[in-house]
Design a protein around this motif. Structure first.
Motif, PDB file in Angstrom:
ATOM      1  N   PRO A   1      23.360   1.644  -1.115  1.00 23.41           N
ATOM      2  CA  PRO A   1      23.097   2.971  -0.548  1.00 23.41           C
ATOM      3  C   PRO A   1      22.555   3.917  -1.615  1.00 23.41           C
ATOM      4  CG  PRO A   1      25.439   2.682  -0.933  1.00 23.41           C
ATOM      5  CD  PRO A   1      24.786   1.357  -1.261  1.00 23.41           C
ATOM      6  N   ARG A   2      22.125   5.094  -1.165  1.00 23.79           N
ATOM      7  CA  ARG A   2      21.535   6.100  -2.060  1.00 23.79           C
ATOM      8  C   ARG A   2      20.367   5.515  -2.859  1.00 23.79           C
ATOM      9  NH1 ARG A   2      27.058   6.610  -3.144  1.00 23.79           N
ATOM     10  NH2 ARG A   2      28.062   8.468  -2.289  1.00 23.79           N
ATOM     11  N   THR A   3      19.626   4.633  -2.224  1.00 21.89           N
ATOM     12  CA  THR A   3      18.505   3.977  -2.909  1.00 21.89           C
ATOM     13  C   THR A   3      17.229   4.217  -2.121  1.00 21.89           C
ATOM     14  OG1 THR A   3      20.010   2.260  -3.731  1.00 21.89           O
ATOM     15  CG2 THR A   3      17.650   1.806  -3.847  1.00 21.89           C
ATOM     16  N   LEU A   4      16.406   5.098  -2.628  1.00 18.89           N
ATOM     17  CA  LEU A   4      15.162   5.448  -1.958  1.00 18.89           C
ATOM     18  C   LEU A   4      14.017   4.610  -2.515  1.00 18.89           C
ATOM     19  CD1 LEU A   4      13.488   7.238  -0.057  1.00 18.89           C
ATOM     20  CD2 LEU A   4      13.262   8.878  -1.945  1.00 18.89           C
ATOM     21  N   VAL A   5      13.371   3.833  -1.645  1.00 15.73           N
ATOM     22  CA  VAL A   5      12.217   3.030  -2.053  1.00 15.73           C
ATOM     23  C   VAL A   5      10.983   3.918  -2.066  1.00 15.73           C
ATOM     24  CG1 VAL A   5      10.759   1.059  -1.493  1.00 15.73           C
ATOM     25  CG2 VAL A   5      13.239   0.920  -1.149  1.00 15.73           C
ATOM     26  N   LYS A   6      10.359   4.009  -3.219  1.00 17.78           N
ATOM     27  CA  LYS A   6       9.198   4.892  -3.374  1.00 17.78           C
ATOM     28  C   LYS A   6       7.891   4.183  -3.065  1.00 17.78           C
ATOM     29  CE  LYS A   6       9.461   8.528  -5.059  1.00 17.78           C
ATOM     30  NZ  LYS A   6       9.628   9.866  -4.460  1.00 17.78           N
ATOM     31  N   LYS A   7       7.805   2.915  -3.444  1.00 22.04           N
ATOM     32  CA  LYS A   7       6.558   2.182  -3.204  1.00 22.04           C
ATOM     33  C   LYS A   7       6.803   0.677  -3.289  1.00 22.04           C
ATOM     34  CE  LYS A   7       3.433   2.305  -6.388  1.00 22.04           C
ATOM     35  NZ  LYS A   7       2.443   2.764  -7.354  1.00 22.04           N
ATOM     36  N   LEU A   8       5.853  -0.063  -2.775  1.00 23.16           N
ATOM     37  CA  LEU A   8       5.890  -1.518  -2.847  1.00 23.16           C
ATOM     38  C   LEU A   8       5.194  -1.995  -4.116  1.00 23.16           C
ATOM     39  CD1 LEU A   8       4.901  -2.177   0.871  1.00 23.16           C
ATOM     40  CD2 LEU A   8       7.196  -2.277  -0.091  1.00 23.16           C
ATOM     41  N   ILE A   9       5.614  -3.141  -4.609  1.00 23.53           N
ATOM     42  CA  ILE A   9       4.994  -3.726  -5.799  1.00 23.53           C
ATOM     43  C   ILE A   9       4.162  -4.928  -5.363  1.00 23.53           C
ATOM     44  CG2 ILE A   9       5.420  -4.817  -8.032  1.00 23.53           C
ATOM     45  CD1 ILE A   9       8.119  -3.348  -8.098  1.00 23.53           C
ATOM     46  N   PHE A  10       2.908  -4.956  -5.815  1.00 23.10           N
ATOM     47  CA  PHE A  10       1.971  -6.014  -5.421  1.00 23.10           C
ATOM     48  C   PHE A  10       1.581  -6.872  -6.625  1.00 23.10           C
ATOM     49  CE2 PHE A  10       1.451  -2.584  -2.433  1.00 23.10           C
ATOM     50  CZ  PHE A  10       1.248  -3.198  -1.210  1.00 23.10           C
ATOM     51  N   LYS A  11       1.247  -8.107  -6.313  1.00 22.20           N
ATOM     52  CA  LYS A  11       0.623  -9.000  -7.300  1.00 22.20           C
ATOM     53  C   LYS A  11      -0.367  -9.886  -6.560  1.00 22.20           C
ATOM     54  CE  LYS A  11       1.583 -12.420 -10.900  1.00 22.20           C
ATOM     55  NZ  LYS A  11       2.641 -13.201 -11.607  1.00 22.20           N
ATOM     56  N   ASN A  12      -1.630  -9.764  -6.946  1.00 25.56           N
ATOM     57  CA  ASN A  12      -2.693 -10.542  -6.298  1.00 25.56           C
ATOM     58  C   ASN A  12      -2.700 -10.358  -4.778  1.00 25.56           C
ATOM     59  OD1 ASN A  12      -3.420 -11.634  -8.834  1.00 25.56           O
ATOM     60  ND2 ASN A  12      -1.922 -13.294  -8.605  1.00 25.56           N
ATOM     61  N   GLY A  13      -2.483  -9.116  -4.354  1.00 24.20           N
ATOM     62  CA  GLY A  13      -2.549  -8.797  -2.932  1.00 24.20           C
ATOM     63  C   GLY A  13      -1.309  -9.150  -2.144  1.00 24.20           C
ATOM     64  N   THR A  14      -0.261  -9.610  -2.795  1.00 26.16           N
ATOM     65  CA  THR A  14       0.976  -9.999  -2.122  1.00 26.16           C
ATOM     66  C   THR A  14       2.115  -9.087  -2.573  1.00 26.16           C
ATOM     67  OG1 THR A  14       0.303 -12.314  -1.957  1.00 26.16           O
ATOM     68  CG2 THR A  14       2.658 -11.860  -1.806  1.00 26.16           C
ATOM     69  N   VAL A  15       2.945  -8.656  -1.626  1.00 27.00           N
ATOM     70  CA  VAL A  15       4.114  -7.844  -1.974  1.00 27.00           C
ATOM     71  C   VAL A  15       5.138  -8.734  -2.663  1.00 27.00           C
ATOM     72  CG1 VAL A  15       6.020  -6.475  -1.068  1.00 27.00           C
ATOM     73  CG2 VAL A  15       3.746  -6.238  -0.064  1.00 27.00           C
ATOM     74  N   ILE A  16       5.588  -8.304  -3.849  1.00 26.77           N
ATOM     75  CA  ILE A  16       6.561  -9.110  -4.610  1.00 26.77           C
ATOM     76  C   ILE A  16       7.828  -8.323  -4.935  1.00 26.77           C
ATOM     77  CG2 ILE A  16       4.780 -10.570  -5.623  1.00 26.77           C
ATOM     78  CD1 ILE A  16       5.186  -8.888  -8.238  1.00 26.77           C
ATOM     79  N   GLY A  17       7.921  -7.081  -4.441  1.00 26.54           N
ATOM     80  CA  GLY A  17       9.112  -6.293  -4.725  1.00 26.54           C
ATOM     81  C   GLY A  17       8.909  -4.837  -4.368  1.00 26.54           C
ATOM     82  N   VAL A  18       9.873  -3.999  -4.797  1.00 28.04           N
ATOM     83  CA  VAL A  18       9.810  -2.569  -4.493  1.00 28.04           C
ATOM     84  C   VAL A  18      10.215  -1.779  -5.730  1.00 28.04           C
ATOM     85  CG1 VAL A  18      10.363  -2.980  -2.069  1.00 28.04           C
ATOM     86  CG2 VAL A  18      12.213  -2.432  -3.669  1.00 28.04           C
ATOM     87  N   LYS A  19       9.721  -0.556  -5.773  1.00 34.11           N
ATOM     88  CA  LYS A  19      10.093   0.372  -6.844  1.00 34.11           C
ATOM     89  C   LYS A  19      10.891   1.504  -6.212  1.00 34.11           C
ATOM     90  CE  LYS A  19       8.166   3.147 -10.619  1.00 34.11           C
ATOM     91  NZ  LYS A  19       9.014   4.324 -10.354  1.00 34.11           N
ATOM     92  N   THR A  20      12.098   1.721  -6.693  1.00 39.75           N
ATOM     93  CA  THR A  20      12.934   2.811  -6.219  1.00 39.75           C
ATOM     94  C   THR A  20      12.820   3.976  -7.199  1.00 39.75           C
ATOM     95  OG1 THR A  20      14.964   2.191  -7.384  1.00 39.75           O
ATOM     96  CG2 THR A  20      14.506   1.067  -5.294  1.00 39.75           C
ATOM     97  N   GLU A  21      13.626   4.988  -6.967  1.00 32.72           N
ATOM     98  CA  GLU A  21      13.599   6.145  -7.865  1.00 32.72           C
ATOM     99  C   GLU A  21      14.081   5.781  -9.264  1.00 32.72           C
ATOM    100  OE1 GLU A  21      14.270  10.130  -5.291  1.00 32.72           O
ATOM    101  OE2 GLU A  21      15.983   8.759  -5.313  1.00 32.72           O
TER     102      GLU A  21
END
Length: 465
Positions: free
Chosen positions: A125-145
């Motif tokens: 909880p209390r975890t805001l996802v700010k953006k997705l992380i890409f590699k070679n056009g594929t989502v591989i994770g997320v960046k939080t605050e």
């Protein structure tokens, strides 16, 4: 800080019914999953009319679904057509039907989370996802605050206004006509008074729900104003002054649900109408509360909470792309709502489960490209979710285009007919019925009535064929 990819098999964004359903499914497939939720308390940011569907909950929690914190089971369902002086009601009762229940989202969502935790799902909880992380056009994770999480599968289930779904291009910007603003008041009412008023068995879990059509048409445009008009009128807003004003019918459907000792009363109104007519949704809600029928239902109730929520209503014709390499979207984020039946939580749970099943397939294949994740859409098309959305694909559009008919003219005429039928005034009824029939066909042209019938018939055959 970074969470290594090999420690997490899947990331789910959002701890609502869709996200929890997806996470449970993935965990049961023997994979590690983390659910990231921006709220501090589960369910605190979730607003809906009030009902969940037990069959959908049973599909993910077959052993414990009956233990959820249900408030009341909806054994009384009333369709109420409002006119100026009252309503015409169609009431369906089934005292053995315990498949729909009201819940309070903070309690219900917390219960879902606790059930998922018992099976090993990890929540942040209390975890805001700010953006997705890409590699070679594929989502591989997320960046939080504060940190980054890496995993080969990401499921977006963060609600109707999903910025992440738009960021990746799965969902285009919504047009106002595709969104509804739902506003709701929760009102405290003595339990004994409620059970008596809604004809519920005393000290039982029986509940009632209403859907209201019409009754919100006393707003007037200010297209033509004179020098004596109010400042608000000159600005193009709406008021209740009928002098030199043109009446409008906002596209709004209202609802009422009973809880243990509370009532939720609200409405959903088209964003397009709010924008075009410059209507304040609070004014609409106050207008609804002042209607004679509603006024009697909420008498002596005290407002304890006000909330609002955007609902995607684009339906089948405006479905987003549901997947891309490394990512899927589920629930409200994917616009999976059947607003004609006020269904959302069941669609969310089913879509989350199917996204979870697809994630397991991809993880077992070690292939997370779109050509594997398309299995998710194929599963949805075989399920009731997209089948129902397809059947109801024209409902909102049709009612919106004929709203003056379905939300104003016919509810009013239904009221006039039953007044004529029941009124005893020592005048012959034949003449009164002839006068009613004459007004019915002169106040609305035969052509418009034919168009209304055609529209209703089209919807009927869409749904059953």
């Amino acid at each position: 800080m970074e969470r290594k990819q090999h420690n997490i098999d899947a990331i789910v964004i959002g701890a609502g019914p869709a996200g929890i359903s997806a996470a449970l499914t993935i965990k049961r497939g023997g994979k590690n999953v983390v659910v990231l939720e921006r709220a501090a308390n589960f369910g605190s940011k979730n607003m809906f009319g009030g009902a969940v569907y037990l069959n959908s909950i049973k599909s993910i929690l077959p052993e414990t679904y009956q233990n959820a914190p249900y408030e009341r089971f909806m054994v009384n369902h009333t369709y109420s057509f409002l006119n100026d002086n009252g309503s015409i009601d169609i009431k369906a009762q089934n005292f053995d039907d315990k498949t729909t229940a009201t819940v309070l989202r903070p309690k219900f969502d917390t219960w879902l989370v606790e059930e998922a935790k018992k099976e090993g799902v990890f929540f942040a909880p209390r975890t805001l996802v700010k953006k997705l992380i890409f590699k070679n056009g594929t989502v591989i994770g997320v960046k939080t605050e504060q940190e980054k999480y890496f995993a080969p599968i990401v499921i977006i289930a963060d609600g109707a206004n999903s910025l992440l779904a738009r960021e990746i291009g799965l969902r285009a910007e919504y047009f106002p006509k595709d969104m509804v603003l739902s506003v709701k008041e929760t009102l405290k009412l003595d339990k004994n008074i409620m059970e008596e008023r809604f004809h519920l068995e005393k000290n039982s879990k029986e509940g009632a729900m209403y859907e209201f059509f019409g009754g919100l048409t006393d707003f007037y445009t200010t297209n033509e104003v004179d020098d004596n008009s109010s400042k608000a009128a000159k600005m193009g807003k709406f008021c209740l002054n009928k002098n030199n004003k043109k009446p409008i019918t906002p596209f709004a459907i209202s609802f009422l649900y009973t809880f243990n000792d509370m009532i939720s009363l609200g409405l959903g109104v088209s964003l397009e109408d709010l924008s075009q007519y410059k209507i304040n949704p609070n004014d609409l809600l106050e207008k609804l509360k002042s209607h004679p029928t509603i006024k009697n239902l909420i008498k002596d109730a005290e407002t304890c909470e006000y909330s609002a929520h955007l609902i995607p209503e684009g339906g089948y014709k405006n479905l987003p792309k549901l997947y891309a390499s490394g990512v899927m979207i589920a629930g409200d984020a994917a616009g999976l709502i059947n607003s004609a039946h006020f269904e959302g939580t069941n669609f969310a749970i089913e879509s989350g489960k199917l996204a979870g099943e697809t994630a397991i397939i991809a993880l077992n294949l070690d292939n997370y490209k779109y050509n594997v994740l398309k299995i998710y859409e194929e599963k949805l098309r075989r399920s009731f979710v997209l089948k129902d959305l397809k059947s109801y694909r024209n409902v909102v559009e049709t009612i919106y285009s004929r709203k003056n008919s379905f939300l104003k003219y016919y509810p009013d005429k239904m009221g006039e007919f039953f007044h004529t039928l029941h009124c005893v005034d020592n005048k012959p009824k034949k003449g009164k019925f002839r006068a009613f029939a004459g007004k019915f066909f002169t106040q609305r042209s035969i052509i418009e009535i034919f168009r209304d019938i055609k529209a209703a018939a089209r919807l009927f055959f869409d749904i059953i064929c």
